[in-house]
Enzyme design. Sequence first.
Site, PDB file in Angstrom:
ATOM      1  N   LEU A   3     -14.370 -17.679  60.071  1.00 25.61           N
ATOM      2  CA  LEU A   3     -13.428 -18.183  61.372  1.00 25.61           C
ATOM      3  C   LEU A   3     -12.131 -18.861  60.686  1.00 25.61           C
ATOM      4  O   LEU A   3     -11.324 -19.098  61.587  1.00 25.61           O
ATOM      5  CB  LEU A   3     -14.132 -19.245  62.091  1.00 25.61           C
ATOM      6  N   GLN A  47     -11.098  -7.814  54.895  1.00 26.84           N
ATOM      7  CA  GLN A  47     -10.971  -7.963  53.520  1.00 26.84           C
ATOM      8  C   GLN A  47     -11.183  -6.440  52.967  1.00 26.84           C
ATOM      9  O   GLN A  47     -12.044  -5.657  53.588  1.00 26.84           O
ATOM     10  CB  GLN A  47     -11.871  -9.164  52.794  1.00 26.84           C
ATOM     11  N   ARG A  57     -15.919  -3.131  48.594  1.00 25.24           N
ATOM     12  CA  ARG A  57     -16.052  -4.314  49.200  1.00 25.24           C
ATOM     13  C   ARG A  57     -15.063  -4.150  50.606  1.00 25.24           C
ATOM     14  O   ARG A  57     -13.956  -3.860  50.605  1.00 25.24           O
ATOM     15  CB  ARG A  57     -15.364  -5.390  48.231  1.00 25.24           C
ATOM     16  N   HIS A  59     -21.627 -15.026  60.412  1.00 21.97           N
ATOM     17  CA  HIS A  59     -20.336 -14.676  60.151  1.00 21.97           C
ATOM     18  C   HIS A  59     -19.878 -13.260  61.042  1.00 21.97           C
ATOM     19  O   HIS A  59     -18.957 -13.398  62.066  1.00 21.97           O
ATOM     20  CB  HIS A  59     -20.038 -14.027  58.664  1.00 21.97           C
ATOM     21  N   ASP A  78       0.693   1.270  60.753  1.00 24.37           N
ATOM     22  CA  ASP A  78       0.055   0.236  59.790  1.00 24.37           C
ATOM     23  C   ASP A  78       0.693  -1.036  59.620  1.00 24.37           C
ATOM     24  O   ASP A  78       2.170  -1.065  59.371  1.00 24.37           O
ATOM     25  CB  ASP A  78      -0.223   1.018  58.342  1.00 24.37           C
ATOM     26  N   GLY A  97     -23.159 -32.200  46.915  1.00 25.23           N
ATOM     27  CA  GLY A  97     -23.318 -30.961  46.030  1.00 25.23           C
ATOM     28  C   GLY A  97     -22.223 -30.432  45.312  1.00 25.23           C
ATOM     29  O   GLY A  97     -21.667 -29.299  44.975  1.00 25.23           O
ATOM     30  N   ALA A  98     -21.481 -31.550  44.736  1.00 25.44           N
ATOM     31  CA  ALA A  98     -20.129 -31.329  44.019  1.00 25.44           C
ATOM     32  C   ALA A  98     -20.567 -30.489  42.845  1.00 25.44           C
ATOM     33  O   ALA A  98     -19.228 -30.239  42.319  1.00 25.44           O
ATOM     34  CB  ALA A  98     -19.638 -32.948  43.650  1.00 25.44           C
TER      35      ALA A  98
END
Length: 633
Positions: free
Chosen positions: A231, A421, A390, A291, A447, A64-65
């Site tokens: 992970l 994230q 996000r 995930h 924090d 799948g390059a």
Amino acid sequence: MSALVVDTAAAIGKPHAEDLDAHSPRTRAGSFESVSTDVTSAAPRPVGAAVDVSKRSLTVVIFGATGDLAKKKLYPALYQLMLLGQLPREQIRIVGFGRRDVDLEKFVAKQCANVKRDARLPFDDFKKTLSFCGGGAYDKRPGFEKLATLLDELEDGAPADRLFFLSVPPTVFGACATHVSACCRAHAVGRWTRLIIEKPFGRDSESFQELNASTSASWRESELFRIDHYLGKEVVLNLFSLRFANQLFEPTWHADHVESVEITFKEDIGTAGRGGYFDGFGIVRDIMQNHLLQVLVLCAMEPPASARPEDIQRAKVEVLKAVRTLSLGDSFLGQYTEDPFMREPGYLEDEGVPDDSVTPTFAAVVLKIDNDRWRGVPFVMKAGKGLDERLAEVRIRYKPREYNKILVGAAASNELVCRIQPDEALYLKTHTKRPGLEQSVEATCMDMRYSHEFGGAYLADAYERMFLNSARGDASLFVSADELVEAWRIFTPLLHAIDRTRPRPVLYPFGERNPRGFRDWSLRMAGVKQRQSFMETLADLSNDEGALRAYFGRFDADKDGVLRKEEIRMLAKTIYDGRDCPENTLRKFLQVARGFELKDKITFADFKYFARCARVALLSTPRPYQPDVCSEK
């Protein structure tokens, strides 16, 4: 956590007579029954010791390059590992495999466009390691025999390890894995062959069992590396260190002290033309079953016997076995619609999405773990596209104690937040005395941001770590077959119920913090009070002008009776745990009410009017699901 998995590929039985044919591709390449032996497995390696693979000859093959993943992640990761000296620079060959032959110059220019070039590794040196094989269909053997011949030519008789990465449609996983094993194994004594498989690993328990049977027929479990790139993310990895390298957290990491655990994944984009693919899976299969469940496992697992991969995987499987299966009644499902302000189309407007699709783009479930550590603690898992920001995070909320009432409200609690994230961080929400003569306590954050604490440190991409660990034989960051059996056991009843009954999702406009009704659902199902959006905060204050004025005055820094953009920005940051508010959401704040012109400043009269509008909007009936009968698609 980079202990070595002992990867023995020693013979497990005598080869059959036909396998001894010198002209057989299987004999020439080597089979998992007969040939490849890893000399590094002769003696156990100390826990934490990393295998140096930079001195070993290595061939990497990417199936799948020509795809997007190879362009965005795989080729950049391999360049970076060579640059850092983690993979060999001289004795390495990187072979792309696709259905058709390509012009290599054009292929490299396109697929290596995201490589971050560095003078320490001239790109021309990297380019010399690249080649390509157009082998036809992924499920037909002749292309793999052609690949085997090319690999032998490139290695020119020198012993080499072989690492294969499958970035192909799941429909050809089994056939591709079988043909690689039959035709393309490393055939020199003391050299290994390993296979990295990218998700999805099936659609449910039955399809995973079929896939697993097809791969395990030709590959040992120690040779298979099922990748879940979450992970490999720094903060997810740090959950292990946070719990087991410190004395502070683990003693309170159980039901006696923890009230709830929230695992959140949010995207501020939609399907962006990938709706046809997404509609076949939905947010539960795409994000939650893999995930987010892996994040839950790291949060909830018992301390492993050691840092060896086999001990870590054993502890992960044990906690998964304690998780109850999910039903439709355990879930909340939503789907985003168009939003004129955000100028974003709805999910059903994506070209590849059927007009009557009820596929959820937002889902939340409450998971319950039936063991002594976690019994009674709800794990709220939620994921969605087309939301306000996000964000991926884990939020551990501690139980308030009776003595807390001396200084703070009964509902006030401490929270440990691991932000995956963006802007990786760990922070602890506590209560602190405000400076001054009065005994006034307010919420504060202790924090630790990675960008500040580890300024200048290299934050590796997840795929870099996955390539490196698989080359080292370290399976601790990969997903075992036993884990997947349990993961699908947990989610399959829910997924089958969604597929069978096609429940109508709650519709939410693109850019919302959460779908309407989700806060009530979370409180009813898990006792978890979700953080309010700006509109929800004002709606709650709309009937109390004194409280609303006090809230306004709290952010009116210069006390001129007007909130300007920077003051509104500070208000928004309190709603977002100190993070900068998404720009589009901030613009909505400044719009005051739908239909008003965008404003540079807001008076208290504007603020009060917006609070009333917010209350009316939140009390209105949510828009019902209705397929688009006038679609032009």
